[in-house]
Design a protein around this motif. Sequence first.
Motif, PDB file in Angstrom:
ATOM      1  N   ALA A  49       0.831  -1.206   0.000  1.00 22.52           N
ATOM      2  CA  ALA A  49       0.000   0.000   0.000  1.00 22.52           C
ATOM      3  C   ALA A  49       0.865   1.254   0.000  1.00 22.52           C
ATOM      4  N   LEU A  50       1.942   1.239   0.776  1.00 27.78           N
ATOM      5  CA  LEU A  50       2.820   2.410   0.844  1.00 27.78           C
ATOM      6  C   LEU A  50       3.539   2.638  -0.478  1.00 27.78           C
ATOM      7  N   ASN A  56       1.263   8.731   1.946  1.00 28.56           N
ATOM      8  CA  ASN A  56       0.191   8.504   2.915  1.00 28.56           C
ATOM      9  C   ASN A  56       0.778   8.280   4.308  1.00 28.56           C
ATOM     10  N   ALA A  57       0.476   9.196   5.228  1.00 28.40           N
ATOM     11  CA  ALA A  57       1.049   9.132   6.578  1.00 28.40           C
ATOM     12  C   ALA A  57       0.561   7.904   7.351  1.00 28.40           C
ATOM     13  N   GLU A  58      -0.683   7.527   7.145  1.00 25.63           N
ATOM     14  CA  GLU A  58      -1.237   6.359   7.837  1.00 25.63           C
ATOM     15  C   GLU A  58      -0.514   5.078   7.407  1.00 25.63           C
ATOM     16  N   TYR A  59      -0.225   4.962   6.104  1.00 22.50           N
ATOM     17  CA  TYR A  59       0.481   3.784   5.602  1.00 22.50           C
ATOM     18  C   TYR A  59       1.890   3.715   6.190  1.00 22.50           C
ATOM     19  N   LYS A  60       2.546   4.880   6.250  1.00 19.47           N
ATOM     20  CA  LYS A  60       3.890   4.922   6.818  1.00 19.47           C
ATOM     21  C   LYS A  60       3.879   4.464   8.273  1.00 19.47           C
ATOM     22  N   LEU A  61       2.897   4.949   9.019  1.00 17.41           N
ATOM     23  CA  LEU A  61       2.784   4.583  10.435  1.00 17.41           C
ATOM     24  C   LEU A  61       2.536   3.089  10.596  1.00 17.41           C
ATOM     25  N   ARG A  62       1.665   2.538   9.762  1.00 18.51           N
ATOM     26  CA  ARG A  62       1.355   1.107   9.852  1.00 18.51           C
ATOM     27  C   ARG A  62       2.579   0.248   9.533  1.00 18.51           C
ATOM     28  N   VAL A  63       3.317   0.638   8.516  1.00 21.98           N
ATOM     29  CA  VAL A  63       4.509  -0.127   8.137  1.00 21.98           C
ATOM     30  C   VAL A  63       5.534  -0.112   9.261  1.00 21.98           C
TER      31      VAL A  63
END
Length: 269
Positions: A49-50, A56-63
């Motif tokens: 997704a990233l 995308n800040a949410e994707y970065k945080l999840r990774v």
Amino acid sequence: MVRKSYLVVLVLAALVLWGCPKANSEYNAGRKAEAIDDYDTALVHYEQALRQNPENAEYKLRVTRMHFEDGQYHLVLGQKAAQKGDLQLALAEFQKAHAVDPSNEAAEQSMRDVAARIAANAAAEIPKPAAPDEEDQTLLAAPPQLKPLSPEPINLKMTNDARVVYETIAKLAGVSVIFDPDFTSRRITAELPNVTLEEALDDVSLESKAFWKPLSASVIFVAPDNPQKRRDVEDEEVRTFYLSNTLTPQDLTEIVTGLRQLLDLRRSR
């Protein structure tokens, strides 16, 4: 000119809109995997997704968070395996934990400790040298000889992480593989058409800039190929060669000098 610019903007907008649903799909798949504690799969989907939407800040945080969670997950699995005495499984889990989260110091230390225990256990299986008064007057036991469970030739073609390639070859032959903590894996291509186990290991070692040695009949050890590591790890054998007593002191000096240069004997033993 204005019409062309307008068309370009529309095309770019369409591409952005086309990429977002795919990123959202990967993200949702990651959330589902995370919900059932399948952290390996979740991490793969979040990273996909990233890649689709790098801003995308949410994707970065999840990774970032999933690297930590996945590392901890494999660390705990390794600790449980070690407690049960399954050192091979424990080492594999610690290696996964360190690969996923290199900042996990507990995983790195556990990996080193278990690798040392496995090496010590394998060394204990090697026969001790015979006593000096025995018939053959053996000074040292011979280096261990690899005896795979499967004598079938290795037939393999794959492109993957070097660790995975080594482990695949080991499984095909019915042996185990231990990696030196300093071994740095890299993506390689292995083309092994009906070769022996030793030939397969030699080819993969050349590609991965490593070398291997048997620790026992069913365990191999893989380490980075550099002079210091070879001096630390490789087996040494002692053999006696008798020279003619007609040699002059100058001849002996030249022989010793030649051997030092050939064998790189610059350190004391």
